[in-house]
Design an enzyme around this catalytic site. Sequence first.
Site, PDB file in Angstrom:
ATOM      1  N   ASP A  53       0.839  -1.195   0.000  1.00  0.00           N
ATOM      2  CA  ASP A  53       0.000   0.000   0.000  1.00  0.00           C
ATOM      3  C   ASP A  53       0.876   1.247   0.000  1.00  0.00           C
ATOM      4  O   ASP A  53       1.640   1.472   0.932  1.00  0.00           O
ATOM      5  CB  ASP A  53      -0.904  -0.017   1.243  1.00  0.00           C
ATOM      6  CG  ASP A  53      -1.774   1.222   1.350  1.00  0.00           C
ATOM      7  OD1 ASP A  53      -2.943   1.158   0.934  1.00  0.00           O
ATOM      8  OD2 ASP A  53      -1.278   2.253   1.864  1.00  0.00           O
ATOM      9  N   TYR A  58       3.272   9.826  -0.292  1.00  0.00           N
ATOM     10  CA  TYR A  58       4.318   9.153   0.483  1.00  0.00           C
ATOM     11  C   TYR A  58       5.704   9.323  -0.140  1.00  0.00           C
ATOM     12  O   TYR A  58       6.711   9.210   0.557  1.00  0.00           O
ATOM     13  CB  TYR A  58       4.042   7.646   0.602  1.00  0.00           C
ATOM     14  CG  TYR A  58       2.769   7.254   1.311  1.00  0.00           C
ATOM     15  CD1 TYR A  58       2.048   8.158   2.088  1.00  0.00           C
ATOM     16  CD2 TYR A  58       2.289   5.954   1.193  1.00  0.00           C
ATOM     17  CE1 TYR A  58       0.877   7.779   2.723  1.00  0.00           C
ATOM     18  CE2 TYR A  58       1.114   5.566   1.833  1.00  0.00           C
ATOM     19  CZ  TYR A  58       0.405   6.481   2.588  1.00  0.00           C
ATOM     20  OH  TYR A  58      -0.751   6.096   3.209  1.00  0.00           O
ATOM     21  N   LYS A  88      -2.843   5.976  -4.052  1.00  0.00           N
ATOM     22  CA  LYS A  88      -3.890   6.936  -3.693  1.00  0.00           C
ATOM     23  C   LYS A  88      -3.694   8.271  -4.403  1.00  0.00           C
ATOM     24  O   LYS A  88      -2.556   8.704  -4.628  1.00  0.00           O
ATOM     25  CB  LYS A  88      -3.896   7.154  -2.174  1.00  0.00           C
ATOM     26  CG  LYS A  88      -3.980   5.860  -1.378  1.00  0.00           C
ATOM     27  CD  LYS A  88      -3.941   6.117   0.116  1.00  0.00           C
ATOM     28  CE  LYS A  88      -3.692   4.825   0.876  1.00  0.00           C
ATOM     29  NZ  LYS A  88      -2.272   4.425   0.843  1.00  0.00           N
ATOM     30  N   HIS A 121      -7.543   9.855  -1.550  1.00  0.00           N
ATOM     31  CA  HIS A 121      -6.861   9.802  -0.255  1.00  0.00           C
ATOM     32  C   HIS A 121      -7.654  10.504   0.858  1.00  0.00           C
ATOM     33  O   HIS A 121      -7.705  10.016   1.994  1.00  0.00           O
ATOM     34  CB  HIS A 121      -5.469  10.436  -0.373  1.00  0.00           C
ATOM     35  CG  HIS A 121      -4.474   9.892   0.584  1.00  0.00           C
ATOM     36  ND1 HIS A 121      -3.133   9.776   0.302  1.00  0.00           N
ATOM     37  CD2 HIS A 121      -4.608   9.411   1.845  1.00  0.00           C
ATOM     38  CE1 HIS A 121      -2.492   9.264   1.333  1.00  0.00           C
ATOM     39  NE2 HIS A 121      -3.366   9.043   2.294  1.00  0.00           N
TER      40      HIS A 121
END
Length: 327
Positions: A53, A58, A88, A121
């Site tokens: 994930d 990120y 996301k 998200h």
Amino acid sequence: MDNSIQPTSALSSSSGHRNMPVIGLGCGVGKSNLNALKLAVLEAIKLGYRHFDTAAIYGTEKALGEAIAEALRLGLVTSREQLFITSKLWCHNAHHDRVIPAIKKSLSALQMEYLDLYLIHWPISAKPTSEKEEVLMALPNKEDLSPLDYKGVWEAMEESQRLGLTKSIGLSNFSCKKIDTILAFATIPPSINQVEMHPVWQQRELREFCKVRGMNVTAYSPLGAVGTRWGSNQVMENEALKQIAEAHGKTVAQVSLRWIVEQGVTVVVRSLNPERLKQNLGIFDWELTDDDYDKINQIAQRRLIPSDFLISPHGPFKTPEELWDDG
């Protein structure tokens, strides 16, 4: 149990009836840990993890893609199809005309032709960034926050699935009320709502809401995101969970993860530590007792993950209660 054959959960609205592994490795580890993440992904695949994930925000999509390419080269898995990859859509790209370019950018970073699951998200948009600024993608400035165009963005998410860019689409951090907004016009309903969930924030109402509507729930921060700047030790230091862990000869992390799985919820858990990666898979050959449930049901409930970066007197959510539809 052979951890490489862990249980899976069917996604109701996915193309080709895709199944999602019950436990996945969360890759939101920070950009300073990219090499450690690559090693952790390789170790995780050896141990039996098949779900990974990530998210645009990120900054780990490229590292994850490189690790998976290496795993394929080493023969740790024989094909991309053996893996389940989630990413996301970040707030800056949560606009109708930016969804398809955003997922294509994620796929390019991952060196993949498709995702298994693509999530919105957060239920909010932000002022679009330029190509140059996007390299430094970060939390949005509060003055740049804007209401999400639910219909326009969801239509583009549906188009990404129809185009084969992702097998499934879903949501993250959406309240019951906001999910209903999507369901009012969706032609492809969300397969997943990924939310904070653990014994200290059990999400009972949301889980029941999603179950009735045929949506799966995925738990993030199942251990309270301990060790991060925004995390809390309230899960790992909970006395009731410590007692249950001692009674079973397990860790508090294993108790929390086992409880989540027994609720019919899938889970993504972060770790770069090989021993903890292994421990976190050791949740499928034992069960919690009625007495354990009595203890867990008495744990005082509170949301641990902060959302203050989305709260602004000039934005769509002026209070946390408006974001989460609490009260």
